[in-house]
Design a protein around this motif. Sequence first.
Motif, mmCIF file in Angstrom:
data_model
loop_
_atom_site.group_PDB
_atom_site.id
_atom_site.type_symbol
_atom_site.label_atom_id
_atom_site.label_comp_id
_atom_site.label_asym_id
_atom_site.label_seq_id
_atom_site.Cartn_x
_atom_site.Cartn_y
_atom_site.Cartn_z
ATOM 1 N N ASN A 136 0.853 -1.177 0.000
ATOM 2 C CA ASN A 136 0.000 0.000 0.000
ATOM 3 C C ASN A 136 0.894 1.233 0.000
ATOM 4 O O ASN A 136 1.608 1.494 0.979
ATOM 5 C CB ASN A 136 -0.911 0.004 1.230
ATOM 6 C CG ASN A 136 -1.943 1.124 1.158
ATOM 7 O OD1 ASN A 136 -1.607 2.264 0.874
ATOM 8 N ND2 ASN A 136 -3.193 0.795 1.418
ATOM 9 N N VAL A 137 0.886 1.959 -1.103
ATOM 10 C CA VAL A 137 1.773 3.107 -1.255
ATOM 11 C C VAL A 137 1.507 4.154 -0.179
ATOM 12 O O VAL A 137 2.434 4.765 0.366
ATOM 13 C CB VAL A 137 1.625 3.709 -2.664
ATOM 14 C CG1 VAL A 137 2.395 5.011 -2.777
ATOM 15 C CG2 VAL A 137 2.113 2.727 -3.714
ATOM 16 N N ALA A 149 2.036 18.401 1.835
ATOM 17 C CA ALA A 149 0.639 17.958 1.768
ATOM 18 C C ALA A 149 0.607 16.598 1.089
ATOM 19 O O ALA A 149 1.223 16.405 0.040
ATOM 20 C CB ALA A 149 -0.207 18.958 0.991
ATOM 21 N N VAL A 150 -0.111 15.647 1.716
ATOM 22 C CA VAL A 150 -0.222 14.292 1.193
ATOM 23 C C VAL A 150 -1.698 13.976 0.981
ATOM 24 O O VAL A 150 -2.519 14.193 1.876
ATOM 25 C CB VAL A 150 0.411 13.260 2.145
ATOM 26 C CG1 VAL A 150 0.268 11.850 1.572
ATOM 27 C CG2 VAL A 150 1.884 13.588 2.377
ATOM 28 N N ALA A 151 -2.025 13.496 -0.232
ATOM 29 C CA ALA A 151 -3.418 13.141 -0.557
ATOM 30 C C ALA A 151 -3.460 11.678 -0.973
ATOM 31 O O ALA A 151 -2.861 11.302 -1.979
ATOM 32 C CB ALA A 151 -3.938 14.037 -1.669
ATOM 33 N N CYS A 152 -4.168 10.867 -0.181
ATOM 34 C CA CYS A 152 -4.282 9.430 -0.462
ATOM 35 C C CYS A 152 -5.754 9.024 -0.434
ATOM 36 O O CYS A 152 -6.426 9.210 0.592
ATOM 37 C CB CYS A 152 -3.519 8.620 0.573
ATOM 38 S SG CYS A 152 -1.724 8.751 0.428
ATOM 39 N N PRO A 153 -6.267 8.446 -1.514
ATOM 40 C CA PRO A 153 -7.661 7.984 -1.504
ATOM 41 C C PRO A 153 -7.782 6.652 -0.756
ATOM 42 O O PRO A 153 -6.817 5.904 -0.587
ATOM 43 C CB PRO A 153 -7.973 7.818 -2.991
ATOM 44 C CG PRO A 153 -6.642 7.520 -3.621
ATOM 45 C CD PRO A 153 -5.637 8.288 -2.827
ATOM 46 N N ASP A 154 -8.982 6.359 -0.295
ATOM 47 C CA ASP A 154 -9.210 5.122 0.471
ATOM 48 C C ASP A 154 -9.206 3.889 -0.422
ATOM 49 O O ASP A 154 -8.894 2.783 0.043
ATOM 50 C CB ASP A 154 -10.554 5.205 1.214
ATOM 51 C CG ASP A 154 -10.531 6.318 2.271
ATOM 52 O OD1 ASP A 154 -9.419 6.648 2.754
ATOM 53 O OD2 ASP A 154 -11.614 6.860 2.575
ATOM 54 N N GLY A 204 3.123 7.145 4.637
ATOM 55 C CA GLY A 204 2.866 7.479 6.037
ATOM 56 C C GLY A 204 3.966 7.005 6.952
ATOM 57 O O GLY A 204 4.262 7.638 7.981
ATOM 58 N N GLY A 205 4.625 5.889 6.617
ATOM 59 C CA GLY A 205 5.687 5.356 7.460
ATOM 60 C C GLY A 205 6.915 6.244 7.503
ATOM 61 O O GLY A 205 7.679 6.188 8.477
ATOM 62 N N ILE A 206 7.125 7.022 6.438
ATOM 63 C CA ILE A 206 8.306 7.906 6.432
ATOM 64 C C ILE A 206 7.884 9.370 6.511
ATOM 65 O O ILE A 206 8.654 10.264 6.147
ATOM 66 C CB ILE A 206 9.156 7.661 5.178
ATOM 67 C CG1 ILE A 206 8.331 7.920 3.904
ATOM 68 C CG2 ILE A 206 9.727 6.255 5.161
ATOM 69 C CD1 ILE A 206 9.167 7.857 2.634
ATOM 70 N N ASP A 207 6.676 9.611 6.994
ATOM 71 C CA ASP A 207 6.153 10.981 7.052
ATOM 72 C C ASP A 207 7.028 11.872 7.915
ATOM 73 O O ASP A 207 7.360 13.005 7.553
ATOM 74 C CB ASP A 207 4.718 10.965 7.565
ATOM 75 C CG ASP A 207 4.106 12.348 7.566
ATOM 76 O OD1 ASP A 207 4.053 12.976 8.636
ATOM 77 O OD2 ASP A 207 3.696 12.820 6.473
ATOM 78 N N ASP A 208 7.430 11.353 9.110
ATOM 79 C CA ASP A 208 8.266 12.168 9.995
ATOM 80 C C ASP A 208 9.597 12.488 9.341
ATOM 81 O O ASP A 208 10.110 13.610 9.443
ATOM 82 C CB ASP A 208 8.482 11.437 11.317
ATOM 83 C CG ASP A 208 7.194 11.337 12.135
ATOM 84 O OD1 ASP A 208 6.267 12.137 11.857
ATOM 85 O OD2 ASP A 208 7.120 10.465 13.016
ATOM 86 N N MET A 209 10.182 11.499 8.663
ATOM 87 C CA MET A 209 11.460 11.730 7.993
ATOM 88 C C MET A 209 11.326 12.793 6.911
ATOM 89 O O MET A 209 12.196 13.656 6.760
ATOM 90 C CB MET A 209 11.973 10.418 7.380
ATOM 91 C CG MET A 209 13.318 10.564 6.673
ATOM 92 S SD MET A 209 13.763 9.091 5.745
ATOM 93 C CE MET A 209 13.836 7.889 7.064
ATOM 94 N N LEU A 253 11.215 7.863 -3.288
ATOM 95 C CA LEU A 253 10.401 8.984 -2.819
ATOM 96 C C LEU A 253 11.254 10.007 -2.078
ATOM 97 O O LEU A 253 11.091 11.224 -2.256
ATOM 98 C CB LEU A 253 9.283 8.461 -1.920
ATOM 99 C CG LEU A 253 8.251 9.498 -1.479
ATOM 100 C CD1 LEU A 253 7.529 10.077 -2.695
ATOM 101 C CD2 LEU A 253 7.248 8.876 -0.510
ATOM 102 N N ILE A 254 12.190 9.524 -1.264
ATOM 103 C CA ILE A 254 13.066 10.443 -0.534
ATOM 104 C C ILE A 254 13.922 11.241 -1.507
ATOM 105 O O ILE A 254 14.141 12.442 -1.334
ATOM 106 C CB ILE A 254 13.933 9.659 0.472
ATOM 107 C CG1 ILE A 254 13.050 9.107 1.605
ATOM 108 C CG2 ILE A 254 15.036 10.548 1.052
ATOM 109 C CD1 ILE A 254 13.769 8.173 2.545
ATOM 110 N N ASN A 255 14.424 10.590 -2.567
ATOM 111 C CA ASN A 255 15.215 11.311 -3.566
ATOM 112 C C ASN A 255 14.399 12.410 -4.238
ATOM 113 O O ASN A 255 14.893 13.520 -4.481
ATOM 114 C CB ASN A 255 15.739 10.334 -4.619
ATOM 115 C CG ASN A 255 17.056 9.699 -4.216
ATOM 116 O OD1 ASN A 255 18.078 10.369 -4.096
ATOM 117 N ND2 ASN A 255 17.034 8.400 -3.962
ATOM 118 N N LEU A 256 13.129 12.111 -4.567
ATOM 119 C CA LEU A 256 12.270 13.133 -5.178
ATOM 120 C C LEU A 256 12.035 14.292 -4.217
ATOM 121 O O LEU A 256 12.028 15.468 -4.618
ATOM 122 C CB LEU A 256 10.933 12.517 -5.603
ATOM 123 C CG LEU A 256 10.989 11.513 -6.760
ATOM 124 C CD1 LEU A 256 9.610 10.911 -6.994
ATOM 125 C CD2 LEU A 256 11.481 12.187 -8.038
#
Length: 902
Positions: free
Chosen positions: A602-603, A625-630, A608-613, A646-649
């Motif tokens: 689940n992307v 800002a993060v937008a994720c559909p259900d 969300g797992g690296i949100d703090d980083m 994602l971190i590189n981007l």
Amino acid sequence: MPDLDSTSPKKFTNSLSFRQARVAVLVGFVLGIGFSAIQILSDLRREIQQIDTTFEQSLKILEESAFQAAFGLDKVLAQTVVNGVFHQLAISEATIIDSYGDTMYSRTRPQLKTSLSWLAEGIFGEVKSYSTPLLEKETGFYAGELIIRVDTNVIARDFFKRSGLVLGFGVLRNLLLATVLALIYHKMLTKPLREIADHIHRGATELPVSKAHENDELSEIALEYNKLSHARAQAVTRLKEEERRYRRLIANSQVSLSNANYSEVIKSLNHLRNEGVDDLRHYLDVNKDAAWQLFTTIEVLSANDATLKLFGAASENELMQQSKKTFGPETIDMFEEQLCAIWEKQRMFRAETVFYTLTGEEIIGVISLPLPATDAGFSSIPVSILDITEFKNAETELTFRGEIIEVVGEGVLVSRVSDGVIIYTNASLDSTFGYDRGELAGRVVSLLNAKMDTTPEEVSSTIADKILKGDRWGGDVLNVRKDGSLFWSEVSVTGFEHSMHGTLAIAVQSDISDRKFLEEQLRQSQRMEAVGQLTGGVAHDFNNLLAVMLGNTELLEDLADKTPETKKFITTIKSAVDRASSLTGRLLAFSRQSTLAPVPANVCDLIGGIDDMLHRTLGATIELAVACPDDLWPALIDTHEFENALINLVLNARDAMPRGGRLTIETQNATLDESYAAQSTEVTPGDYVQVTVSDTGEGMSEDVQLKVFEPFFTTKDVGKGSGLGLSMVFGFVKQSNGHVTIYSEEGHGTSVRLYLPRSKEAVAEVETVQNVQEYARGVGHILVVEDDAAVRSISGSILRAQGYNVQEAENGHEAVQHLRDGLSFDLLFTDMVLPGGLNGVEIAALAQKHHPDIKVLYTTGFAENSSVEVRNLVSSGLLINKPFQRTTLLEKVHQVLENKRT
């Protein structure tokens, strides 16, 4: 109009001198009356002032005598005084009153009544009264009063007599002046002008000038007439010559020319107009025979030989007698249009219609005739008929061919080679270039060529040189549309000789923008593939070196003393190896040769797992800002590599927003269809999970966007970027069978879209594995296959140090030989890529054929041409990546031998 031919003498009253004298008299009369009126008005003002002065002075003169009469009550003296006053004819009444108010003596006279009494009364008043008190000068004793009344009619009568004399004299003076002027004008102007008129009337070609008028206007008139007379004579001569030439031209002309008398036609039309007909067209529609009746009134005066030849007539008489045979089915309709043109006072009529020869052959002709501005001009109208039968037949054929050219899909352009002017374009070319139909005609062809290494004019010149030599030209040309956008077309140009335009260039071109785009994508893909192969090879060799360095460092760590300084040096070496390993990992990711472990994921959970980083990475000045559909689909990806991508981007976006901004990460389901896949290389139609990373940073130019995924390409300062971040992202997505796009505008930001393949399976649960730090002494016989001697040696040393019995082989053939020699092995530890024709998977297959119970563990710096096997091995836990730590190797060997999975 005056009779210009009359030679009878003119009356004096009609002469110019008389009329000039009359004008002078009238002007003098008006001016005299005006001046006399001004003088009379001035006299009137003085007269009114004089009346008061005169009668006041009369009272003063009689005041002393009247005082004596009133003071002494002497009536005889009073009568004498009153009678003295009456000597003035204007006094109508005089009275002396004593101090008691009694009348001592009074006398009256009747008032004068005339036809101008009303005017006199209006100017002077009806009666004027004057009085003076009778006083003693020394004592002021009041003795009575003297009163007189004045009849203004008498005063007015005298005034009008004087004014009449003034006006009469003015009129007589003006009459005398007019007579004198008339005689002078007659002698000096009228008589000489009449002499000039007589000469002109007699047809004199030159006017004489008398000495008396050599330097005045009459001599100028005579000179100008002589010039005009001479010019007229020359013009008449030229006109006669032109008439002769015109008649010869008419007679010898190859075009049908005739003269027709339309006098009756114009008379009939004027009659209809006078009867109140406003709409001739409606009148002709209602009266069907009216046009034919008018047509029969036309008289053909003459016809040239071309007309007789056109209709097949031997003479004018034959043509006149059988003219009805020449009428076509639309002749009367054409004549109705001709009548309407005359009715609307047009200046020219032209129409295409059908005629017939006297033998019945069809003629298609254009009839033309000028329409005179006056009725008299309709008595002789030149009529021309141009035979266009052959032209119309050719036009029909050309129209047929033109319609074919119009509907073809390719663009067709015809231009003159001499000056590059466009003669013709078909609808397809106009549409391709964004111009309205026919808008390009008359413009130069270089307008359509974009500027490249050579100018549009040079391109046109090169093509023109080819055409003039009789050759064809073909090639790809970069064009520019009307809106300024560019596109490529494949052009083929052929020459054609035209009778009027000279050498023409006929260009047929097809829009190949899509083909050029795909070719460019293919070249870019091949370039990236070549760079990827190069970087993958370098990374493989570098990983082998790192494996040697890391293995020897760990062995050295066991042998060295445990002082802090020694541990620091060893830790520094291991840290450098880790950083170098990360660098080779990025190179392998770009070359799509890294070892991935794709699982359904689940992307949104990964983000969300690296949100703090991510928040720590971006800092306080950048909003995330993060937008994720259900209902987001699961993606089949390597979760660790996705997080790195994602971190590189995010890091690149942060560096593009040095003054802060906004970073948006959006996810959504996306389906790429066949049409989208056809526009891009390496895109498979299907379902994808789309991850979009957008920033509001500085953006990139188009040139930078073309190179942004290339390894080591960076726009950052030296030392601030390796240039591998986006190349790793590109390699990860492509190796994951996905797709990546980038869109950016300078000053507006950048948006990167990752299309990750959808997983048909549900998201897998992640099992947590504890690292094993210490292991018991190993037991077993291990065959190590590695082409790099240093790597093979360090792997063998680690395993032997742990207690395993190790046999080494440099390549696949040597390993197979050991297996065939009858040696018993518990584990095959082999590199995936080996020289000599056998790779690790093939060696394992042969080993398991000879020893069915043998276990296999693989290692690799990259997995060339083995993506399916690699995915299976990774999922089963039977592969470790170089460079590996000693603990990682021992853990994997222990797990495989114990038949365990991570």
